[in-house]
Write a protein that holds these residues in place. Structure first.
Motif, PDB file in Angstrom:
ATOM      1  N   ASP A 284     -19.184  -4.017  40.633  1.00  0.00           N
ATOM      2  CA  ASP A 284     -18.093  -4.173  39.676  1.00  0.00           C
ATOM      3  C   ASP A 284     -18.377  -5.440  38.874  1.00  0.00           C
ATOM      4  O   ASP A 284     -18.402  -6.536  39.425  1.00  0.00           O
ATOM      5  CB  ASP A 284     -16.766  -4.293  40.420  1.00  0.00           C
ATOM      6  N   ARG A 285     -18.602  -5.268  37.585  1.00  0.00           N
ATOM      7  CA  ARG A 285     -18.930  -6.425  36.745  1.00  0.00           C
ATOM      8  C   ARG A 285     -17.794  -7.432  36.680  1.00  0.00           C
ATOM      9  O   ARG A 285     -18.015  -8.617  36.518  1.00  0.00           O
ATOM     10  CB  ARG A 285     -19.295  -5.971  35.338  1.00  0.00           C
ATOM     11  N   ALA A 286     -16.558  -6.973  36.806  1.00  0.00           N
ATOM     12  CA  ALA A 286     -15.399  -7.853  36.648  1.00  0.00           C
ATOM     13  C   ALA A 286     -15.219  -8.814  37.818  1.00  0.00           C
ATOM     14  O   ALA A 286     -14.922  -9.983  37.616  1.00  0.00           O
ATOM     15  CB  ALA A 286     -14.133  -7.025  36.465  1.00  0.00           C
ATOM     16  N   ASN A 287     -15.396  -8.315  39.048  1.00  0.00           N
ATOM     17  CA  ASN A 287     -15.129  -9.184  40.197  1.00  0.00           C
ATOM     18  C   ASN A 287     -16.295  -9.305  41.171  1.00  0.00           C
ATOM     19  O   ASN A 287     -16.141  -9.870  42.242  1.00  0.00           O
ATOM     20  CB  ASN A 287     -13.869  -8.713  40.935  1.00  0.00           C
ATOM     21  N   LYS A 288     -17.440  -8.723  40.827  1.00  0.00           N
ATOM     22  CA  LYS A 288     -18.677  -8.796  41.616  1.00  0.00           C
ATOM     23  C   LYS A 288     -18.575  -8.086  42.967  1.00  0.00           C
ATOM     24  O   LYS A 288     -19.446  -8.201  43.803  1.00  0.00           O
ATOM     25  CB  LYS A 288     -19.129 -10.246  41.840  1.00  0.00           C
ATOM     26  N   ALA A 289     -17.507  -7.324  43.207  1.00  0.00           N
ATOM     27  CA  ALA A 289     -17.368  -6.557  44.449  1.00  0.00           C
ATOM     28  C   ALA A 289     -18.210  -5.288  44.347  1.00  0.00           C
ATOM     29  O   ALA A 289     -18.646  -4.892  43.265  1.00  0.00           O
ATOM     30  CB  ALA A 289     -15.910  -6.200  44.684  1.00  0.00           C
TER      31      ALA A 289
ATOM     32  N   ASN B  12     -18.279  -1.404  44.410  1.00  0.00           N
ATOM     33  CA  ASN B  12     -17.434  -0.223  44.260  1.00  0.00           C
ATOM     34  C   ASN B  12     -18.078   0.940  45.000  1.00  0.00           C
ATOM     35  O   ASN B  12     -19.301   1.084  44.993  1.00  0.00           O
ATOM     36  CB  ASN B  12     -17.303   0.171  42.785  1.00  0.00           C
TER      37      ASN B  12
ATOM     38  N   SER C  75     -14.326   4.245  42.476  1.00  0.00           N
ATOM     39  CA  SER C  75     -14.661   2.820  42.567  1.00  0.00           C
ATOM     40  C   SER C  75     -13.776   2.063  43.547  1.00  0.00           C
ATOM     41  O   SER C  75     -13.225   1.013  43.232  1.00  0.00           O
ATOM     42  CB  SER C  75     -14.604   2.163  41.178  1.00  0.00           C
TER      43      SER C  75
ATOM     44  N   GLN D 159     -12.744  -0.324  46.603  1.00  0.00           N
ATOM     45  CA  GLN D 159     -13.246  -1.624  47.078  1.00  0.00           C
ATOM     46  C   GLN D 159     -12.465  -2.061  48.305  1.00  0.00           C
ATOM     47  O   GLN D 159     -11.367  -1.577  48.569  1.00  0.00           O
ATOM     48  CB  GLN D 159     -13.090  -2.707  46.007  1.00  0.00           C
TER      49      GLN D 159
END
Length: 88
Positions: free
Chosen positions: A67-72, A74, A79, A81
């Motif tokens: 996930d580009r937004a939170n680096k978690a 998916n 998606s 998490q």
């Protein structure tokens, strides 16, 4: 309410999804939800959410992706998490 066109002939699962269009993927996802017991409305909503989430891009539908937004990490086409992953 408009129904989803499910006229594509059902075939055996392909060994590769690279030849399927987004429309074919959407039809298959919708059918899978219906076959799992979801109502028509629920299946349409879930299919639309998957389209919103990843536009039926195969690189996001199967397995994991960052996930580009939170680096978690998916998991899967919705998606998921964190705590939701084991439920998937």
């Amino acid at each position: 309410m408009q129904s989803v066109n499910t006229s594509r002939a059902a075939t055996a699962a392909p060994s590769s999804y690279s030849d399927l269009s987004s429309k074919d993927m959407a039809t298959d996802v919708y059918r899978a939800f219906r076959g799992s017991g979801f109502s028509d409305a629920q299946s349409q909503a879930l299919t639309a959410e998957i389209n919103r989430e990843n536009n039926f891009q195969q690189k996001y539908l199967f397995g994991t992706h960052p996930d580009r937004a939170n680096k978690a990490t998916n998991v899967g086409m919705l998606s998921w998490q964190g705590d939701r992953v084991p439920e998937l």
